[in-house]
Design a protein around this motif. Structure first.
Motif, PDB file in Angstrom:
ATOM      1  N   PHE A  33      43.080  31.619  36.089  1.00  0.00           N
ATOM      2  CA  PHE A  33      42.384  32.703  36.980  1.00  0.00           C
ATOM      3  C   PHE A  33      43.070  32.649  38.549  1.00  0.00           C
ATOM      4  O   PHE A  33      42.741  33.707  39.030  1.00  0.00           O
ATOM      5  CB  PHE A  33      40.978  32.223  37.153  1.00  0.00           C
ATOM      6  N   LYS A  36      44.722  35.975  40.295  1.00  0.00           N
ATOM      7  CA  LYS A  36      44.905  37.103  39.123  1.00  0.00           C
ATOM      8  C   LYS A  36      43.384  37.721  39.079  1.00  0.00           C
ATOM      9  O   LYS A  36      42.561  36.907  39.287  1.00  0.00           O
ATOM     10  CB  LYS A  36      45.262  36.357  37.951  1.00  0.00           C
ATOM     11  N   THR A  37      43.602  39.064  38.489  1.00  0.00           N
ATOM     12  CA  THR A  37      42.353  39.694  38.157  1.00  0.00           C
ATOM     13  C   THR A  37      42.287  39.450  36.658  1.00  0.00           C
ATOM     14  O   THR A  37      43.353  40.018  35.870  1.00  0.00           O
ATOM     15  CB  THR A  37      42.386  40.817  38.725  1.00  0.00           C
ATOM     16  N   VAL A  39      40.183  39.685  32.807  1.00  0.00           N
ATOM     17  CA  VAL A  39      39.006  40.106  31.876  1.00  0.00           C
ATOM     18  C   VAL A  39      38.685  39.249  30.872  1.00  0.00           C
ATOM     19  O   VAL A  39      39.591  38.890  30.091  1.00  0.00           O
ATOM     20  CB  VAL A  39      38.962  41.500  31.628  1.00  0.00           C
ATOM     21  N   GLY A  70      44.350  47.551  37.425  1.00  0.00           N
ATOM     22  CA  GLY A  70      44.508  46.485  38.155  1.00  0.00           C
ATOM     23  C   GLY A  70      44.294  44.834  37.432  1.00  0.00           C
ATOM     24  O   GLY A  70      43.957  43.931  38.240  1.00  0.00           O
ATOM     25  N   VAL A  71      44.079  44.874  36.185  1.00  0.00           N
ATOM     26  CA  VAL A  71      43.590  43.650  35.342  1.00  0.00           C
ATOM     27  C   VAL A  71      44.995  43.017  34.907  1.00  0.00           C
ATOM     28  O   VAL A  71      45.852  43.731  34.291  1.00  0.00           O
ATOM     29  CB  VAL A  71      42.947  43.949  34.080  1.00  0.00           C
ATOM     30  N   ASP A  72      45.190  41.983  35.492  1.00  0.00           N
ATOM     31  CA  ASP A  72      46.450  41.227  35.006  1.00  0.00           C
ATOM     32  C   ASP A  72      46.545  40.517  33.599  1.00  0.00           C
ATOM     33  O   ASP A  72      47.562  40.416  33.030  1.00  0.00           O
ATOM     34  CB  ASP A  72      46.630  39.970  36.068  1.00  0.00           C
ATOM     35  N   LEU A 132      34.287  39.883  34.180  1.00  0.00           N
ATOM     36  CA  LEU A 132      35.392  40.295  35.409  1.00  0.00           C
ATOM     37  C   LEU A 132      35.662  39.318  36.482  1.00  0.00           C
ATOM     38  O   LEU A 132      34.777  39.013  37.018  1.00  0.00           O
ATOM     39  CB  LEU A 132      35.233  41.622  36.033  1.00  0.00           C
ATOM     40  N   LYS A 134      38.050  37.559  39.487  1.00  0.00           N
ATOM     41  CA  LYS A 134      39.124  37.817  40.407  1.00  0.00           C
ATOM     42  C   LYS A 134      39.183  36.577  41.263  1.00  0.00           C
ATOM     43  O   LYS A 134      38.612  36.055  41.895  1.00  0.00           O
ATOM     44  CB  LYS A 134      38.684  38.867  41.417  1.00  0.00           C
ATOM     45  N   ASP A 135      40.530  36.116  41.196  1.00  0.00           N
ATOM     46  CA  ASP A 135      40.925  34.777  41.758  1.00  0.00           C
ATOM     47  C   ASP A 135      39.955  33.514  41.538  1.00  0.00           C
ATOM     48  O   ASP A 135      39.616  33.022  42.515  1.00  0.00           O
ATOM     49  CB  ASP A 135      40.955  34.849  43.129  1.00  0.00           C
ATOM     50  N   VAL A 139      32.851  38.269  39.379  1.00  0.00           N
ATOM     51  CA  VAL A 139      32.742  39.618  40.111  1.00  0.00           C
ATOM     52  C   VAL A 139      31.462  40.267  39.203  1.00  0.00           C
ATOM     53  O   VAL A 139      30.538  40.897  39.842  1.00  0.00           O
ATOM     54  CB  VAL A 139      33.918  40.657  40.179  1.00  0.00           C
ATOM     55  N   ILE A 164      35.124  48.895  35.927  1.00  0.00           N
ATOM     56  CA  ILE A 164      36.234  48.962  36.526  1.00  0.00           C
ATOM     57  C   ILE A 164      36.567  50.223  37.189  1.00  0.00           C
ATOM     58  O   ILE A 164      37.022  50.157  38.384  1.00  0.00           O
ATOM     59  CB  ILE A 164      37.406  48.147  36.078  1.00  0.00           C
TER      60      ILE A 164
END
Length: 251
Positions: A33, A36-37, A39, A70-72, A132, A134-135, A139, A164
Motif C-alpha cells: 500500500f 500507491k493507490t 483497489v 490512477g489505480v496502481d 479504495l 491511497k497510501d 478512502v 473512482i
C-alpha cells in the motif's frame, strides 16, 4: 453488531506468508500500500462460485481501465492459505490481479470483517467487501449488506470503477467462434484488432466446442460467429457492417 466501515483509517499492519517460486516470501502491507493507490476486494473463499465466476474475473477484465484512472494495483484478499490461493490464481483469469492469502485472518480481523461461516463448514472467513486505499489510508469501502448467505450487490468491480470515475467506460470485449483454416475467421479477427476490440477465440472442432454447440449458442452453423459484449453480431460480413455503422455514427 454491524460490520465497521473504516473509511478514513489506515489498513492493518500485517505480514502475509506467501509461497513464490517454491520459496516462502513474506509480503507486508507496507509493500502493498505505501505510496500507491490500490483497489482491494475481499471474498469468502477461493474456488467458491461467485468469487470465481464473477467477482475476480470482472476486476481482472476492468484492470486496464482502473489503471487509466490512477489505480496502481488491484489486490484480492481471502482467508485461505497461500497454496490454495496460488492454485486458484492459476485456474482463474487474474493476470492483472494480485491475490493475497490472509491464511490466519489477521488482516481481515483487523478490518473488522472476519465472520463465522461454520454453517457452511468454512470456519472464520472474510465478509465480502471492496475498498479504495491511497497510501495506506482507506478512502472508500463498499460492504455487502448483512443478510443471510453471500450477498454480492456493491463490492463488484463496476461499482468501484464508477466511484473512482463516473464517466469511465468498460472496454468492449468480443468472442469469436472460429476454425483454424477459415479465411473469414482470420478476416474477422483482423477487423477486431484494427478496431481495438480485444477478443477471445473459441475453436470449433471435434473435441470440446462442436458445431452443435455453435448452433445452440448462435443459432448458426457457420464460422466465424462474433459476439461483442455478449451480443451476437454474426459472421465477417455482419461484423464489417457493424463496425462501419459505428464509424459512421462516430463521425
Amino acid at each position: 453488531m454491524a460490520l465497521p466501515n473504516r473509511e478514513g483509517q489506515r489498513v492493518p499492519n500485517v505480514t502475509f506468508p506467501t509461497r513464490q517460486n517454491n520459496e516462502w516470501v513474506n509480503v507486508t502491507t507496507d509493500e502493498i500500500f505505501n505510496g500507491k493507490t490500490v483497489v482491494v476486494f475481499s471474498l469468502p473463499g477461493a474456488f467458491t462460485p461467485t468469487c470465481s465466476s464473477t467477482h475476480l474475473p470482472r476486476f481482472n477484465e476492468l484492470a486496464p481501465v482502473f489503471r487509466k484512472n490512477g489505480v496502481d494495483e488491484i489486490v484480492c484478499v481471502s482467508v485461505n492459505d497461500t497454496f490454495v490461493m496460488n492454485e486458484w490464481a492459476a485456474d482463474q483469469e487474474c493476470d492483472h490481479v494480485r491475490v493475497i492469502p490472509d491464511g490466519n485472518g489477521e488482516f481481515t480481523d483487523g478490518m473488522g470483517m472476519l465472520v463465522n461461516k461454520e454453517d457452511l463448514g468454512f470456519g472464520m472467513r472474510s465478509w465480502r467487501y471492496s475498498m479504495l486505499v491511497k497510501d495506506g489510508l482507506i478512502v472508500k469501502m463498499f460492504i455487502e449488506p448483512e443478510v443471510p448467505g453471500d450477498p454480492f450487490e456493491v463490492s463488484d468491480a463496476d461499482t468501484m470503477l464508477k466511484f473512482i470515475n463516473p464517466m469511465a467506460t468498460a472496454p468492449r470485449v468480443a468472442t469469436v467462434f472460429s476454425k483454424p483454416t477459415c479465411p473469414f475467421c482470420l478476416r474477422a479477427k483482423s477487423m477486431l484488432e484494427d478496431a481495438g476490440i480485444p477478443y477471445e477465440e473459441i475453436t470449433v472442432g471435434n473435441s470440446g466446442i462442436t458445431s452443435r454447440t455453435l448452433r445452440a449458442v448462435a443459432n448458426a452453423g457457420t464460422v466465424p460467429q462474433v459476439f461483442i459484449d455478449g451480443d451476437l453480431i454474426g459472421g465477417s460480413e455482419a461484423l464489417q457492417a457493424y463496425l462501419q455503422s459505428e464509424n459512421s455514427n462516430a463521425a
